[in-house]
Design an enzyme around this catalytic site. Structure first.
Site, short mmCIF file in Angstrom:
data_model
loop_
_atom_site.label_atom_id
_atom_site.label_comp_id
_atom_site.label_asym_id
_atom_site.label_seq_id
_atom_site.Cartn_x
_atom_site.Cartn_y
_atom_site.Cartn_z
CB SER A 101 3.01 0.28 7.57
OG SER A 101 1.94 0.32 6.67
CD1 TRP A 103 -2.54 0.00 3.04
CD2 TRP A 103 -3.02 -0.43 5.19
NE1 TRP A 103 -3.78 -0.60 3.08
CE2 TRP A 103 -4.10 -0.87 4.39
CE3 TRP A 103 -3.10 -0.59 6.56
CZ2 TRP A 103 -5.25 -1.47 4.93
CZ3 TRP A 103 -4.24 -1.18 7.11
CH2 TRP A 103 -5.30 -1.61 6.29
CB CYS A 220 -2.53 0.72 -1.38
SG CYS A 220 -1.89 -0.85 -0.75
CG HIS A 222 0.08 -4.97 -2.58
ND1 HIS A 222 0.74 -5.87 -3.38
CD2 HIS A 222 0.94 -4.66 -1.58
CE1 HIS A 222 1.94 -6.11 -2.88
NE2 HIS A 222 2.08 -5.39 -1.79
CG ASN A 380 8.20 -11.06 3.36
OD1 ASN A 380 8.58 -12.18 3.64
ND2 ASN A 380 9.00 -10.18 2.81
N PRO A 382 0.68 -8.79 3.60
CG PRO A 382 0.11 -8.17 5.77
CD PRO A 382 0.98 -7.77 4.62
CB SER A 383 -1.81 -7.06 -0.22
OG SER A 383 -2.16 -5.91 0.52
#
Length: 533
Positions: A101, A103, A220, A222, A380, A382-383
């Site tokens: 990731s 992120w 990002c 999200h 899927n 976590p945000s």
């Protein structure tokens, strides 16, 4: 004849040819070291894992229940422990990958310290993490095979049958699996994308995911403020990644084209249309504009363009970015995906604002009208507030069906007071089957969670700190960590062995014979864990 036996015989031939100077070399030890180091380079790994992904993609095309999964890992040890756990609990690593990731690289691996997911971290940290992950996975192979070799020697010494152990050696399944690696928006222009992609592939990446945001304004997926690039710009970077794969001999390397258009309302530039209804014209048709009747409708610095036979002014923000029309995200996503698949991408990634099978499925159905075998990699994330999202989905479905929802407040469904309710139980069941449902109904080939181990590290540390620095003291560690490791059979309870101590002892014995100073004697405290549990 097995590779292991062949390697022993080959080493015997070599040592025989050099018998005057190689008499201290044991051919079986040579074969063992070769088995424990199956992959010599990152390119060996990339070629091997690309073949796995291509097979898995074909399996999914034949049967949507054959979807694949991964968890994002931010350190080699985390990736190693994940794959050890998969083999322990499920017996095989088949169709289980790793996800790298961007992120988590930004948040956890940058020399600047924690950063937001905006491509501000060092680009070299991405291939460095790929190499680190595969170093730890290869070490897991070496450790497990070393234990099998030890068991083989003990069986020989005891005069027992070695066939079962030999079969495990000959049919050993590696922990080395595909990594889907995030290159963000390419960290610069197409040449920069190509150069970084090469480093990632050389480190072992068989699959590279790239997104259609502006590289220097990347956000990002999200978060707000996302800015996309015209299709022509994005396709240049897909080409750059493909050239990198082909140059390095990974002919079946996999490219995941990610679109952020569903949540992106801005573009940085207006592409030039060369012919009616070309990609640039289709992209420009989504721009929010106002009609221009005369020069008096314009201010200094305004841009004017001809669109559908009319003279129009695209809406431009104070920062120079252009706006798309409202409610065009769905259509822009579909066009992005079709265009990417028709121009070199292998898989799609649609960044959504919620996990909703029907929403994803509608977009995939539209894409498959043009590209019937279109497949998705899906975040899927976590945000998403999974609990609230799915409880609200059930609430809305019940309302549409005329079912009584008077006992529930839709805006407060996250409350623990609903945890034992029928609605919450139905929502949890939908969460449990989400991956299988979406693989079947929404074309999702690969399900991943981008940053789960970020959260698990925080949660487990919080639990330990709460007890250890409180009344539980040392019992918080013993009961909450070590005893669980023993009861659940975690290899890392013997942390010395997990870090390579036994491997080092084996090598010392190979190199030095009886003179070897080994760490695994009677005074090694790791022996305390050789107990029944």
């Amino acid at each position: 004849m097995s590779n292991y036996t062949n390697d022993i015989q080959a080493a015997q031939t070599l040592t025989g040819e050099n018998s005057q100077t190689w008499n201290a070399i044991n051919p079986e030890y040579v074969a063992r070291m070769k088995a424990q180091n199956r992959f010599k380079t990152g390119l060996d790994i990339a070629k091997y894992t690309a073949g796995i992904m291509r097979k898995d993609m074909a399996d999914y095309d034949n049967d949507s229940s054959s979807y694949t999964q991964s968890l994002g890992c931010w350190h080699g040890f985390i990736g190693q422990q994940k794959m050890l756990a998969i083999k322990k609990h499920h017996g095989t690593t088949d169709k289980r990958y790793l996800y790298l990731s961007g992120w988590m690289v930004a948040a956890l691996r940058s020399e600047f310290g924690p950063l937001p997911d905006q491509s501000m971290h060092e680009k070299t940290s991405v291939p460095a993490l790929i190499e680190e992950l595969y170093t730890f996975l290869r070490q897991a192979d070496a450790k497990e095979l070393g234990e099998l070799f030890t068991a083989l020697d003990k069986a020989k010494e005891a005069g027992e049958s070695t066939q079962e152990i030999q079969d495990k050696i000959d049919n050993y399944q590696t922990h080395v699996v595909p990594i889907i690696a995030d290159i963000d928006a390419g960290f610069g222009n197409e040449e920069a994308t190509y150069l970084l992609a090469k480093k990632m592939i050389e480190a072992g990446a068989c699959c590279i995911q790239i997104e259609n945001q502006v590289s220097d304004a990347k956000q990002c997926g999200h978060q707000d403020g996302k800015v996309t690039v015209p299709h022509e710009d994005f396709l240049c970077k897909i080409n750059a990644v493909r050239y990198a794969f082909l140059e390095l001999g990974v002919d079946d390397g996999v490219i995941v084209a990610r679109t952020d258009s569903l949540g992106a309302g801005l573009t940085q530039k207006i592409p030039v249309s060369q012919s009616p209804d070309d990609l640039a014209a289709q992209y420009n048709a989504f721009l929010e504009t106002s009609e221009v009747s005369s020069v008096d409708d314009l201010k200094d610095g305004d841009s004017v363009m001809k669109l559908d036979g009319k003279l129009v002014k695209p809406v431009r923000l104070p920062n120079g970015l252009y706006k798309f029309k409202e409610n065009t995200g769905f259509d822009r996503v579909v066009l992005d995906c079709i265009t990417s698949l028709q121009n070199g991408a292998d898989l799609l990634w649609i960044e959504t604002e919620k996990p909703h099978v029907q929403q994803i499925g509608e977009m995939v159905s539209a894409i498959r009208k043009e590209v019937p075998d279109a497949k998705l990699v899906y975040n899927n994330s976590p945000s998403f507030n999974w609990t609230l999202n799915f409880r609200q989905q059930v609430f809305d479905a019940w309302s549409e069906q005329g079912k009584d929802v008077a006992d529930y407040n839709r805006d407060e469904l996250m409350s623990a007071r609903y945890d034992a309710s029928e609605l919450a139980q139905e929502a949890d069941e939908k969460v449990r089957t989400f991956q299988a449902d979406a693989a079947r109904e929404a074309g999702i080939f690969h399900h991943l969670i981008t940053l789960p181990t970020y959260h698990t590290a925080a949660l487990s540390t919080d639990n330990l700190a709460k007890g250890y620095f409180g009344e539980e003291g040392m019992l918080a560690y013993v009961k909450g960590v070590q005893r669980k490791e023993l009861r659940e059979g975690l290899a890392c309870v013997k942390h010395q062995a997990m870090a390579g101590s036994n491997l080092g002892d084996d090598h010392k014995e190979y190199f030095s014979g009886e003179q070897a100073l080994k760490a695994s004697g009677k005074d090694n405290t790791m022996n305390q864990f050789d107990v029944a549990v």
